[in-house]
Design a protein around this motif. Structure first.
Motif, PDB file in Angstrom:
ATOM      1  N   ALA A 102       0.828  -1.181   0.000  1.00 57.78           N
ATOM      2  CA  ALA A 102       0.000   0.000   0.000  1.00 57.78           C
ATOM      3  C   ALA A 102       0.878   1.253   0.000  1.00 57.78           C
ATOM      4  CB  ALA A 102      -0.897  -0.010   1.220  1.00 57.78           C
ATOM      5  N   PHE A 103       2.010   1.194  -0.635  1.00 61.49           N
ATOM      6  CA  PHE A 103       2.946   2.318  -0.711  1.00 61.49           C
ATOM      7  C   PHE A 103       2.889   2.889  -2.122  1.00 61.49           C
ATOM      8  CE2 PHE A 103       6.472   4.872   0.303  1.00 61.49           C
ATOM      9  CZ  PHE A 103       7.354   4.839  -0.746  1.00 61.49           C
ATOM     10  N   PHE A 104       2.877   4.199  -2.249  1.00 63.91           N
ATOM     11  CA  PHE A 104       2.823   4.838  -3.552  1.00 63.91           C
ATOM     12  C   PHE A 104       4.206   5.377  -3.890  1.00 63.91           C
ATOM     13  CE2 PHE A 104      -1.383   5.138  -1.667  1.00 63.91           C
ATOM     14  CZ  PHE A 104      -2.168   4.578  -2.661  1.00 63.91           C
ATOM     15  N   PRO A 105       4.924   4.791  -4.873  1.00 61.72           N
ATOM     16  CA  PRO A 105       6.307   5.194  -5.153  1.00 61.72           C
ATOM     17  C   PRO A 105       6.462   6.645  -5.597  1.00 61.72           C
ATOM     18  CG  PRO A 105       5.578   3.458  -6.670  1.00 61.72           C
ATOM     19  CD  PRO A 105       4.475   3.719  -5.714  1.00 61.72           C
ATOM     20  N   LYS A 106       5.480   7.225  -6.255  1.00 62.57           N
ATOM     21  CA  LYS A 106       5.590   8.617  -6.686  1.00 62.57           C
ATOM     22  C   LYS A 106       5.432   9.587  -5.516  1.00 62.57           C
ATOM     23  CE  LYS A 106       4.106   8.336 -11.475  1.00 62.57           C
ATOM     24  NZ  LYS A 106       3.156   8.834 -12.463  1.00 62.57           N
ATOM     25  N   PHE A 107       4.818   9.139  -4.444  1.00 60.38           N
ATOM     26  CA  PHE A 107       4.553   9.992  -3.287  1.00 60.38           C
ATOM     27  C   PHE A 107       5.061   9.306  -2.024  1.00 60.38           C
ATOM     28  CE2 PHE A 107       1.198  10.570  -6.455  1.00 60.38           C
ATOM     29  CZ  PHE A 107       1.385  11.910  -6.763  1.00 60.38           C
ATOM     30  N   PRO A 108       6.351   9.437  -1.737  1.00 65.36           N
ATOM     31  CA  PRO A 108       6.887   8.779  -0.540  1.00 65.36           C
ATOM     32  C   PRO A 108       6.224   9.325   0.728  1.00 65.36           C
ATOM     33  CG  PRO A 108       8.521  10.236  -1.531  1.00 65.36           C
ATOM     34  CD  PRO A 108       7.336  10.218  -2.434  1.00 65.36           C
ATOM     35  N   GLY A 109       5.957   8.450   1.622  1.00 65.57           N
ATOM     36  CA  GLY A 109       5.325   8.856   2.871  1.00 65.57           C
ATOM     37  C   GLY A 109       3.816   8.788   2.832  1.00 65.57           C
ATOM     38  N   VAL A 110       3.226   8.488   1.667  1.00 71.74           N
ATOM     39  CA  VAL A 110       1.770   8.371   1.562  1.00 71.74           C
ATOM     40  C   VAL A 110       1.433   6.893   1.520  1.00 71.74           C
ATOM     41  CG1 VAL A 110      -0.256   8.871   0.159  1.00 71.74           C
ATOM     42  CG2 VAL A 110       1.579  10.551   0.335  1.00 71.74           C
ATOM     43  N   MET A 111       0.514   6.515   2.368  1.00 68.60           N
ATOM     44  CA  MET A 111       0.112   5.115   2.464  1.00 68.60           C
ATOM     45  C   MET A 111      -1.371   5.005   2.124  1.00 68.60           C
ATOM     46  SD  MET A 111       2.906   3.615   3.611  1.00 68.60           S
ATOM     47  CE  MET A 111       2.452   2.100   4.348  1.00 68.60           C
ATOM     48  N   ALA A 112      -1.801   3.827   1.740  1.00 72.90           N
ATOM     49  CA  ALA A 112      -3.211   3.599   1.476  1.00 72.90           C
ATOM     50  C   ALA A 112      -3.972   3.833   2.772  1.00 72.90           C
ATOM     51  CB  ALA A 112      -3.442   2.183   0.972  1.00 72.90           C
ATOM     52  N   GLY A 113      -5.068   4.507   2.691  1.00 73.70           N
ATOM     53  CA  GLY A 113      -5.881   4.794   3.865  1.00 73.70           C
ATOM     54  C   GLY A 113      -5.554   6.135   4.499  1.00 73.70           C
ATOM     55  N   ASP A 114      -4.477   6.815   4.027  1.00 67.08           N
ATOM     56  CA  ASP A 114      -4.172   8.148   4.549  1.00 67.08           C
ATOM     57  C   ASP A 114      -5.306   9.100   4.181  1.00 67.08           C
ATOM     58  OD1 ASP A 114      -1.815   7.364   5.657  1.00 67.08           O
ATOM     59  OD2 ASP A 114      -0.520   8.338   4.183  1.00 67.08           O
ATOM     60  N   THR A 115      -5.514  10.093   5.022  1.00 69.54           N
ATOM     61  CA  THR A 115      -6.570  11.055   4.799  1.00 69.54           C
ATOM     62  C   THR A 115      -5.986  12.324   4.183  1.00 69.54           C
ATOM     63  OG1 THR A 115      -7.695  10.224   6.762  1.00 69.54           O
ATOM     64  CG2 THR A 115      -8.421  12.349   5.915  1.00 69.54           C
ATOM     65  N   ALA A 116      -6.634  12.820   3.152  1.00 68.77           N
ATOM     66  CA  ALA A 116      -6.208  14.071   2.518  1.00 68.77           C
ATOM     67  C   ALA A 116      -7.041  15.207   3.096  1.00 68.77           C
ATOM     68  CB  ALA A 116      -6.396  13.992   1.015  1.00 68.77           C
ATOM     69  N   VAL A 117      -6.377  16.299   3.440  1.00 68.35           N
ATOM     70  CA  VAL A 117      -7.064  17.464   3.989  1.00 68.35           C
ATOM     71  C   VAL A 117      -6.943  18.596   2.972  1.00 68.35           C
ATOM     72  CG1 VAL A 117      -7.128  19.138   5.868  1.00 68.35           C
ATOM     73  CG2 VAL A 117      -6.512  16.753   6.334  1.00 68.35           C
ATOM     74  N   LEU A 118      -8.087  19.126   2.542  1.00 65.42           N
ATOM     75  CA  LEU A 118      -8.080  20.246   1.614  1.00 65.42           C
ATOM     76  C   LEU A 118      -7.735  21.522   2.368  1.00 65.42           C
ATOM     77  CD1 LEU A 118     -11.263  19.518  -0.514  1.00 65.42           C
ATOM     78  CD2 LEU A 118      -8.894  19.191  -1.163  1.00 65.42           C
ATOM     79  N   GLN A 119      -6.874  22.325   1.769  1.00 62.99           N
ATOM     80  CA  GLN A 119      -6.517  23.603   2.360  1.00 62.99           C
ATOM     81  C   GLN A 119      -6.763  24.701   1.343  1.00 62.99           C
ATOM     82  OE1 GLN A 119      -2.449  23.398   3.534  1.00 62.99           O
ATOM     83  NE2 GLN A 119      -2.888  22.215   5.368  1.00 62.99           N
ATOM     84  N   ARG A 120      -7.199  25.840   1.844  1.00 61.66           N
ATOM     85  CA  ARG A 120      -7.402  26.996   0.994  1.00 61.66           C
ATOM     86  C   ARG A 120      -6.101  27.776   0.926  1.00 61.66           C
ATOM     87  NH1 ARG A 120     -12.695  29.641  -0.406  1.00 61.66           N
ATOM     88  NH2 ARG A 120     -13.758  27.722   0.021  1.00 61.66           N
ATOM     89  N   LEU A 121      -5.732  28.168  -0.262  1.00 64.07           N
ATOM     90  CA  LEU A 121      -4.491  28.896  -0.464  1.00 64.07           C
ATOM     91  C   LEU A 121      -4.811  30.236  -1.117  1.00 64.07           C
ATOM     92  CD1 LEU A 121      -1.419  28.625  -0.260  1.00 64.07           C
ATOM     93  CD2 LEU A 121      -1.433  27.673  -2.532  1.00 64.07           C
ATOM     94  N   ALA A 122      -4.370  31.308  -0.495  1.00 62.76           N
ATOM     95  CA  ALA A 122      -4.605  32.645  -1.048  1.00 62.76           C
ATOM     96  C   ALA A 122      -3.309  33.160  -1.652  1.00 62.76           C
ATOM     97  CB  ALA A 122      -5.087  33.585   0.045  1.00 62.76           C
ATOM     98  N   LEU A 123      -3.381  33.583  -2.904  1.00 59.22           N
ATOM     99  CA  LEU A 123      -2.219  34.118  -3.593  1.00 59.22           C
ATOM    100  C   LEU A 123      -2.406  35.609  -3.815  1.00 59.22           C
ATOM    101  CD1 LEU A 123      -1.727  31.386  -6.342  1.00 59.22           C
ATOM    102  CD2 LEU A 123      -0.514  31.602  -4.188  1.00 59.22           C
ATOM    103  N   THR A 124      -1.337  36.336  -3.656  1.00 65.24           N
ATOM    104  CA  THR A 124      -1.370  37.763  -3.954  1.00 65.24           C
ATOM    105  C   THR A 124      -0.244  38.069  -4.930  1.00 65.24           C
ATOM    106  OG1 THR A 124       0.063  38.304  -2.098  1.00 65.24           O
ATOM    107  CG2 THR A 124      -2.304  38.406  -1.706  1.00 65.24           C
TER     108      THR A 124
END
Length: 150
Positions: free
Chosen positions: A1-23
């Motif tokens: 359950a390891f994703f080689p393109k994204f080290p440190g990300v495992m199956a079942g990990d939760t993604a949190v959406l964040q708002r990003l403000a650019l100026t």
């Protein structure tokens, strides 16, 4: 359950959406005003002259030093007049004066002709519209403005 393109990300990990403000980053570059009376030949005797004074080169060289180390995409040479005379004539005079300064910067100081632009604003955008003594000297001017590289 390891994703080689994204080290440190495992199956079942939760993604949190964040708002990003650019100026947009604003680059503050110099703008320099030079009095018409300091660089052009006898404006009282010849109000429509576009000839530079003999000692104008020192003032223009000093002004050019302000922009020497800036990475410019464009250097604007803006010409302004006071409200005396016809509006159309003032527009043409301010543009001719800006062209004279532009040509000096290119011919004598080695600026790139593709990066120096002359614009005449005529009597628009006065610095002093109070009609107090000295307003003519304040409004008749050449302004050098730097436009930064993107």
């Amino acid at each position: 359950a390891f994703f080689p393109k994204f080290p440190g990300v495992m199956a079942g990990d939760t993604a949190v959406l964040q708002r990003l403000a650019l100026t947009r980053r604003q680059a503050v570059l110099p703008a320099l005003a030079i009095s018409y009376f300091d660089i052009f030949e006898d404006p009282k005797a010849e109000p429509q002259t576009f000839e530079l004074k003999n000692d104008a080169s020192a003032k223009l060289k000093e002004a050019a030093q302000t922009f020497a180390n800036a990475r410019l995409s464009i250097l604007m040479v803006e010409g302004y007049t006071d409200h005396h005379g016809a509006s159309g004539a003032n527009q043409i005079e301010s543009y001719q004066r800006a062209l004279t300064v532009r040509q000096y910067l290119i011919d004598e100081l080695g600026f790139d002709p593709n990066r120096v632009i002359a614009v005449g604003y005529g009597e628009g955008e006065p610095v002093d519209d109070t009609m107090a003594p000295g307003y003519v000297e304040a409004n008749r001017r050449i302004v050098l403005k730097a436009v930064p590289q993107p």
